[in-house]
Design a protein around this motif. Structure first.
Motif, PDB file in Angstrom:
ATOM      1  N   LYS A  85     -25.403  38.303  79.470  1.00 49.34           N
ATOM      2  CA  LYS A  85     -26.761  37.843  79.215  1.00 49.34           C
ATOM      3  C   LYS A  85     -27.408  38.629  78.080  1.00 49.34           C
ATOM      4  N   PHE A  86     -27.184  39.914  78.053  1.00 43.12           N
ATOM      5  CA  PHE A  86     -27.765  40.757  77.002  1.00 43.12           C
ATOM      6  C   PHE A  86     -27.208  40.358  75.638  1.00 43.12           C
ATOM      7  N   THR A  87     -25.932  39.949  75.581  1.00 39.06           N
ATOM      8  CA  THR A  87     -25.334  39.551  74.305  1.00 39.06           C
ATOM      9  C   THR A  87     -25.905  38.228  73.812  1.00 39.06           C
ATOM     10  N   VAL A  88     -26.111  37.267  74.722  1.00 40.31           N
ATOM     11  CA  VAL A  88     -26.586  35.951  74.310  1.00 40.31           C
ATOM     12  C   VAL A  88     -28.038  36.016  73.859  1.00 40.31           C
ATOM     13  N   GLU A  89     -28.859  36.747  74.599  1.00 37.01           N
ATOM     14  CA  GLU A  89     -30.290  36.760  74.312  1.00 37.01           C
ATOM     15  C   GLU A  89     -30.660  37.680  73.157  1.00 37.01           C
TER      16      GLU A  89
ATOM     17  N   LEU B  32      -9.198  36.001  72.861  1.00 36.92           N
ATOM     18  CA  LEU B  32     -10.154  36.353  73.912  1.00 36.92           C
ATOM     19  C   LEU B  32     -10.188  35.301  75.017  1.00 36.92           C
ATOM     20  N   TYR B  33     -10.154  34.025  74.646  1.00 39.69           N
ATOM     21  CA  TYR B  33     -10.304  32.959  75.631  1.00 39.69           C
ATOM     22  C   TYR B  33      -9.071  32.841  76.517  1.00 39.69           C
ATOM     23  N   THR B  34      -7.890  33.038  75.952  1.00 39.23           N
ATOM     24  CA  THR B  34      -6.686  33.001  76.784  1.00 39.23           C
ATOM     25  C   THR B  34      -6.634  34.200  77.732  1.00 39.23           C
ATOM     26  N   ARG B  35      -7.137  35.341  77.280  1.00 36.25           N
ATOM     27  CA  ARG B  35      -7.178  36.509  78.175  1.00 36.25           C
ATOM     28  C   ARG B  35      -8.145  36.282  79.329  1.00 36.25           C
ATOM     29  N   ALA B  36      -9.290  35.663  79.032  1.00 38.40           N
ATOM     30  CA  ALA B  36     -10.234  35.352  80.111  1.00 38.40           C
ATOM     31  C   ALA B  36      -9.619  34.362  81.103  1.00 38.40           C
ATOM     32  N   ALA B  81     -17.818  35.580  86.446  1.00 34.66           N
ATOM     33  CA  ALA B  81     -17.984  36.628  85.440  1.00 34.66           C
ATOM     34  C   ALA B  81     -17.165  36.315  84.188  1.00 34.66           C
ATOM     35  N   ALA B  82     -15.937  35.808  84.372  1.00 35.98           N
ATOM     36  CA  ALA B  82     -15.101  35.474  83.211  1.00 35.98           C
ATOM     37  C   ALA B  82     -15.729  34.342  82.415  1.00 35.98           C
ATOM     38  N   HIS B  83     -16.297  33.338  83.127  1.00 38.29           N
ATOM     39  CA  HIS B  83     -16.949  32.226  82.432  1.00 38.29           C
ATOM     40  C   HIS B  83     -18.182  32.693  81.674  1.00 38.29           C
ATOM     41  N   ALA B  84     -18.964  33.600  82.262  1.00 36.18           N
ATOM     42  CA  ALA B  84     -20.175  34.077  81.589  1.00 36.18           C
ATOM     43  C   ALA B  84     -19.819  34.852  80.324  1.00 36.18           C
ATOM     44  N   ILE B  85     -18.789  35.705  80.408  1.00 36.07           N
ATOM     45  CA  ILE B  85     -18.387  36.486  79.242  1.00 36.07           C
ATOM     46  C   ILE B  85     -17.859  35.564  78.143  1.00 36.07           C
ATOM     47  N   TYR B  90     -18.593  32.551  72.957  1.00 38.66           N
ATOM     48  CA  TYR B  90     -18.651  31.294  72.208  1.00 38.66           C
ATOM     49  C   TYR B  90     -20.011  31.125  71.529  1.00 38.66           C
ATOM     50  N   ASP B  91     -21.085  31.565  72.193  1.00 37.89           N
ATOM     51  CA  ASP B  91     -22.403  31.488  71.563  1.00 37.89           C
ATOM     52  C   ASP B  91     -22.524  32.457  70.402  1.00 37.89           C
TER      53      ASP B  91
END
Lengths: 94, 105
Positions: A85-89, B32-36, B81-85, B90-91
């Motif tokens: 969250k800290f990274t996105v915001e 990164l995405y394959t590791r997640a 947690a993996a999806h959030a990271i 990606y953002d």
């Protein structure tokens, strides 16, 4: 219940294997090019630590270790969510 | 060796194998995405199998309830947690590994 000698040996060997896996994951913390790689590796290390605590609670017949494992898992999850969250915001609060 | 102990040994061995697969994926995969992906699928399966073996060791006790709660909690939160990271990455604009863009070895 108290475990027998052979089952205790198997559980301790599995705990030692998980500790070795956690040590191998340190390579990704050192060499990961992006910050998210390091967060994923730290998350894996924390999860391995939770499983090691559960295995030690079963092998040594100490159910009190399970409380430590629960709290550690919750803090691990909070660490990952807070960093993402800290990274996105871009430095915003939550 | 009672049948319960044999089942415990089989579950713990299977969980350790899948955790080993997850560690190999995190160390060797190029992106990164394959590791997640590795840490969210294989690691969760290894954890669940190992905690099932631990829950069979304890008798009918409060420790079994604690172990089952721990397994359910990790089953929900580890892929989350993996999806959030991954979504945060990606953002940020980190490019995935394709045939044109080489990954980091």
């Amino acid at each position: 219940m108290a475990v027998s000698g052979l089952l205790q040996t198997v559980l301790l060997a599995a705990a030692a294997a998980f500790v070795v896996f956690a040590v191998v994951l340190v390579y990704r913390i050192v060499a990961g090019p992006t910050m998210q790689d390091r967060v994923i590796a730290v998350n894996g290390i924390g999860t391995n630590a939770v499983v090691v605590l559960a295995l030690l609670a079963a092998a040594l017949d100490r159910p009190g270790y399970l409380d430590v494992a629960l709290v550690y898992g919750m803090l691990n999850f909070l660490m990952s969510i807070a960093i993402s969250k800290f990274t996105v915001e871009r430095g915003g609060v939550i | 060796m009672t049948p319960t102990e044999i089942l415990v040994v089989a579950l713990v061995a299977a969980g350790t194998f899948f955790a080993f697969v997850a560690v190999v994926g995190i160390v060797r995969l190029p992106d990164l995405y394959t590791r997640a992906h590795a840490t969210s699928k294989s690691d969760t399966l290894g954890i669940l199998l190992t905690l099932s073996g631990v829950a069979l060791v304890f008798g009918a006790d409060l420790a079994v309830a604690k172990t089952v709660l721990l397994g359910l909690f990790l089953f929900v939160t580890n892929p989350t947690a993996a999806h959030a990271i991954t979504r945060a990455a990606y953002d940020q604009g980190i490019a995935p590994w394709t045939t044109e863009t080489e990954g980091d070895e």
